[in-house]
Scaffold this motif. Structure first.
Motif, PDB file in Angstrom:
ATOM      1  N   THR A  67       0.853  -1.350   0.532  1.00 57.72           N
ATOM      2  CA  THR A  67      -0.115  -0.425  -0.068  1.00 57.72           C
ATOM      3  C   THR A  67       0.855   0.937   0.223  1.00 57.72           C
ATOM      4  N   TYR A  68       2.345   1.237   0.526  1.00 58.65           N
ATOM      5  CA  TYR A  68       2.985   2.259   0.094  1.00 58.65           C
ATOM      6  C   TYR A  68       2.838   2.675  -1.200  1.00 58.65           C
ATOM      7  N   ARG A  69       3.528   1.663  -1.908  1.00 63.72           N
ATOM      8  CA  ARG A  69       4.063   2.153  -3.158  1.00 63.72           C
ATOM      9  C   ARG A  69       2.557   2.889  -3.559  1.00 63.72           C
ATOM     10  N   ASP A  70       1.060   3.083  -2.950  1.00 54.60           N
ATOM     11  CA  ASP A  70       0.072   3.406  -3.950  1.00 54.60           C
ATOM     12  C   ASP A  70      -0.335   5.065  -2.585  1.00 54.60           C
ATOM     13  N   ILE A  71       0.478   5.517  -2.751  1.00 52.12           N
ATOM     14  CA  ILE A  71       0.166   6.878  -1.631  1.00 52.12           C
ATOM     15  C   ILE A  71      -0.033   8.126  -2.387  1.00 52.12           C
ATOM     16  N   ILE A  72       0.568   8.478  -3.747  1.00 55.58           N
ATOM     17  CA  ILE A  72      -0.101   8.857  -4.287  1.00 55.58           C
ATOM     18  C   ILE A  72      -0.536   8.172  -5.948  1.00 55.58           C
ATOM     19  N   ASP A  73      -1.468   8.890  -6.598  1.00 50.11           N
ATOM     20  CA  ASP A  73      -1.943   8.651  -7.887  1.00 50.11           C
ATOM     21  C   ASP A  73      -0.700   8.091  -8.505  1.00 50.11           C
ATOM     22  N   VAL A  74      -1.015   6.659  -9.551  1.00 50.15           N
ATOM     23  CA  VAL A  74       0.694   6.223 -10.145  1.00 50.15           C
ATOM     24  C   VAL A  74      -0.137   6.509 -11.524  1.00 50.15           C
ATOM     25  N   GLU A  75       0.770   6.610 -12.534  1.00 53.77           N
ATOM     26  CA  GLU A  75       0.745   5.958 -14.181  1.00 53.77           C
ATOM     27  C   GLU A  75       0.403   4.874 -13.877  1.00 53.77           C
ATOM     28  N   GLU A  76       1.516   3.798 -13.786  1.00 56.66           N
ATOM     29  CA  GLU A  76       1.389   2.850 -14.226  1.00 56.66           C
ATOM     30  C   GLU A  76       2.117   1.594 -12.855  1.00 56.66           C
ATOM     31  N   ARG A  77       1.907   0.131 -12.867  1.00 62.38           N
ATOM     32  CA  ARG A  77       2.234  -0.214 -11.376  1.00 62.38           C
ATOM     33  C   ARG A  77       3.067  -1.030 -11.942  1.00 62.38           C
ATOM     34  N   TYR A  78       3.565  -2.473 -10.947  1.00 60.04           N
ATOM     35  CA  TYR A  78       4.027  -3.394 -11.774  1.00 60.04           C
ATOM     36  C   TYR A  78       3.084  -4.736 -12.522  1.00 60.04           C
ATOM     37  N   SER A  79       3.334  -5.453 -13.255  1.00 59.00           N
ATOM     38  CA  SER A  79       2.475  -6.132 -13.607  1.00 59.00           C
ATOM     39  C   SER A  79       2.373  -7.362 -12.314  1.00 59.00           C
ATOM     40  N   GLU A  80       0.437  -8.436 -13.178  1.00 61.65           N
ATOM     41  CA  GLU A  80       0.451  -9.720 -12.190  1.00 61.65           C
ATOM     42  C   GLU A  80       1.706 -10.077 -11.787  1.00 61.65           C
ATOM     43  N   GLU A  81       2.441 -10.430 -13.524  1.00 63.42           N
ATOM     44  CA  GLU A  81       3.336 -11.528 -13.065  1.00 63.42           C
ATOM     45  C   GLU A  81       4.401 -10.679 -12.323  1.00 63.42           C
ATOM     46  N   GLN A  82       4.604  -9.839 -12.119  1.00 67.05           N
ATOM     47  CA  GLN A  82       5.716  -9.113 -11.441  1.00 67.05           C
ATOM     48  C   GLN A  82       5.757  -9.063 -10.308  1.00 67.05           C
ATOM     49  N   LYS A  83       4.554  -8.230  -9.215  1.00 69.97           N
ATOM     50  CA  LYS A  83       4.061  -8.700  -8.358  1.00 69.97           C
ATOM     51  C   LYS A  83       3.819 -10.061  -7.988  1.00 69.97           C
ATOM     52  N   GLN A  84       3.543 -11.217  -8.227  1.00 70.95           N
ATOM     53  CA  GLN A  84       3.846 -12.466  -8.080  1.00 70.95           C
ATOM     54  C   GLN A  84       5.015 -12.992  -7.649  1.00 70.95           C
ATOM     55  N   TYR A  85       6.059 -11.537  -8.606  1.00 72.29           N
ATOM     56  CA  TYR A  85       7.193 -12.293  -8.430  1.00 72.29           C
ATOM     57  C   TYR A  85       8.194 -11.837  -6.770  1.00 72.29           C
ATOM     58  N   PHE A  86       7.826 -10.492  -6.715  1.00 74.15           N
ATOM     59  CA  PHE A  86       8.565  -9.541  -5.241  1.00 74.15           C
ATOM     60  C   PHE A  86       7.807 -10.645  -4.563  1.00 74.15           C
ATOM     61  N   ALA A  87       6.358 -10.796  -4.806  1.00 74.54           N
ATOM     62  CA  ALA A  87       5.673 -11.455  -3.498  1.00 74.54           C
ATOM     63  C   ALA A  87       6.263 -12.262  -2.922  1.00 74.54           C
ATOM     64  N   THR A  88       6.916 -13.297  -3.806  1.00 76.30           N
ATOM     65  CA  THR A  88       7.379 -14.633  -3.407  1.00 76.30           C
ATOM     66  C   THR A  88       8.382 -14.034  -2.273  1.00 76.30           C
ATOM     67  N   PRO A  89       8.338 -15.257  -0.880  1.00 71.79           N
ATOM     68  CA  PRO A  89      10.223 -15.399  -0.453  1.00 71.79           C
ATOM     69  C   PRO A  89      11.560 -15.521  -1.793  1.00 71.79           C
TER      70      PRO A  89
END
Length: 250
Positions: free
Chosen positions: A201-223
């Motif tokens: 949630t800290y990443r969305d402290i402001i309105d953003v133009e682009e976020r990580y893709s779902e695949e990218q989120k999965q990668y970084f959310a994995t230990p």
């Protein structure tokens, strides 16, 4: 000279999902303790390099697909090293020295404080306790975090490029955009980053133009130790842990 080199770097880095911003060594040294000073002349030209959300698709996945070895320490770090090495070969007219966000001295002191570099270069605002009025945390230490005016927290700082043979006295400093504009939001940002960084949630402290893709989120959310399985790689002596560093590791 800085404008010309910046344009050339941007043309090379942009298609790979990276951004860069120039700064003078003196600007960085003025913000850090003497033990962190970079030992170059004050007007030496340097660039901080950021990875945008598109880096995962444009640079990381192609790099992984072309890898010829099966054992690495950290795929993202190795990827950035690879592209920095290629960049140096493509800019052979200048001597370029690189410092990556993950590099440390034997005593575990970082070789570069990348968030400070991003701030003095005007690339992202480094929010710290001193930016908050009426500190609600007392003596408790709160780790600071950079926020990008376009990507919020959906980016990373990968390191710096230093041009020891280029002195640019005319380069004017560009202040970073204070995009988290209210004191309340700054408190929320530091608390989310320090206490709830895993929920993104800290990443969305402001309105953003682009976020990580779902695949990218999965990668970084994995230990970290399990990310190799997603890539079909064997991890060897993985450096790091599941806590974020200084916004340069994911």
């Amino acid at each position: 000279m800085a404008v010309e080199i910046h344009l050339q770097l941007s043309e090379w880095l942009g298609p790979l999902g990276f951004q860069c911003a120039p700064f003078k060594i003196a600007w960085y040294n003025a913000f850090v303790q003497p033990s962190f000073h970079l030992q170059y002349q004050d007007d030496t030209l340097a660039f901080v390099v950021l990875s945008t959300p598109q880096m995962f698709e444009k640079a990381f996945k192609p790099y992984i697909a072309d890898m010829l070895w099966a054992t690495v320490r950290d795929p993202i770090d190795e990827c950035v090293v690879h592209y920095f090495t290629l960049l140096k070969k493509n800019f052979s007219d200048h001597r370029i020295e690189t410092i990556h966000d993950f590099e440390m001295f034997p005593n575990r002191k970082p070789k570069i404080l990348v968030q400070t570099a991003a701030h003095v270069a005007g690339a992202a605002y480094y929010y710290q306790m001193k930016d908050v009025q009426q500190n609600p945390w007392g003596e408790k230490k709160m780790t600071g975090v950079c926020i990008h005016p376009r990507y919020g927290g959906w980016f990373a700082i990968r390191g710096v490029l230093i041009f020891p043979d280029v002195q640019d006295q005319a380069l004017e400093q560009k202040l970073p955009v204070d995009c988290v504009s209210t004191n309340e939001k700054k408190i929320q940002l530091l608390e989310r980053f320090n206490f709830h960084w895993q929920d993104w949630t800290y990443r969305d402290i402001i309105d953003v133009e682009e976020r990580y893709s779902e695949e990218q989120k999965q990668y970084f959310a994995t230990p970290p130790a399990e990310r190799f399985k997603l890539l079909g790689l064997k991890g060897d002596a993985f450096r790091g842990n599941q806590q974020p560093k200084t916004h340069g590791d994911f």
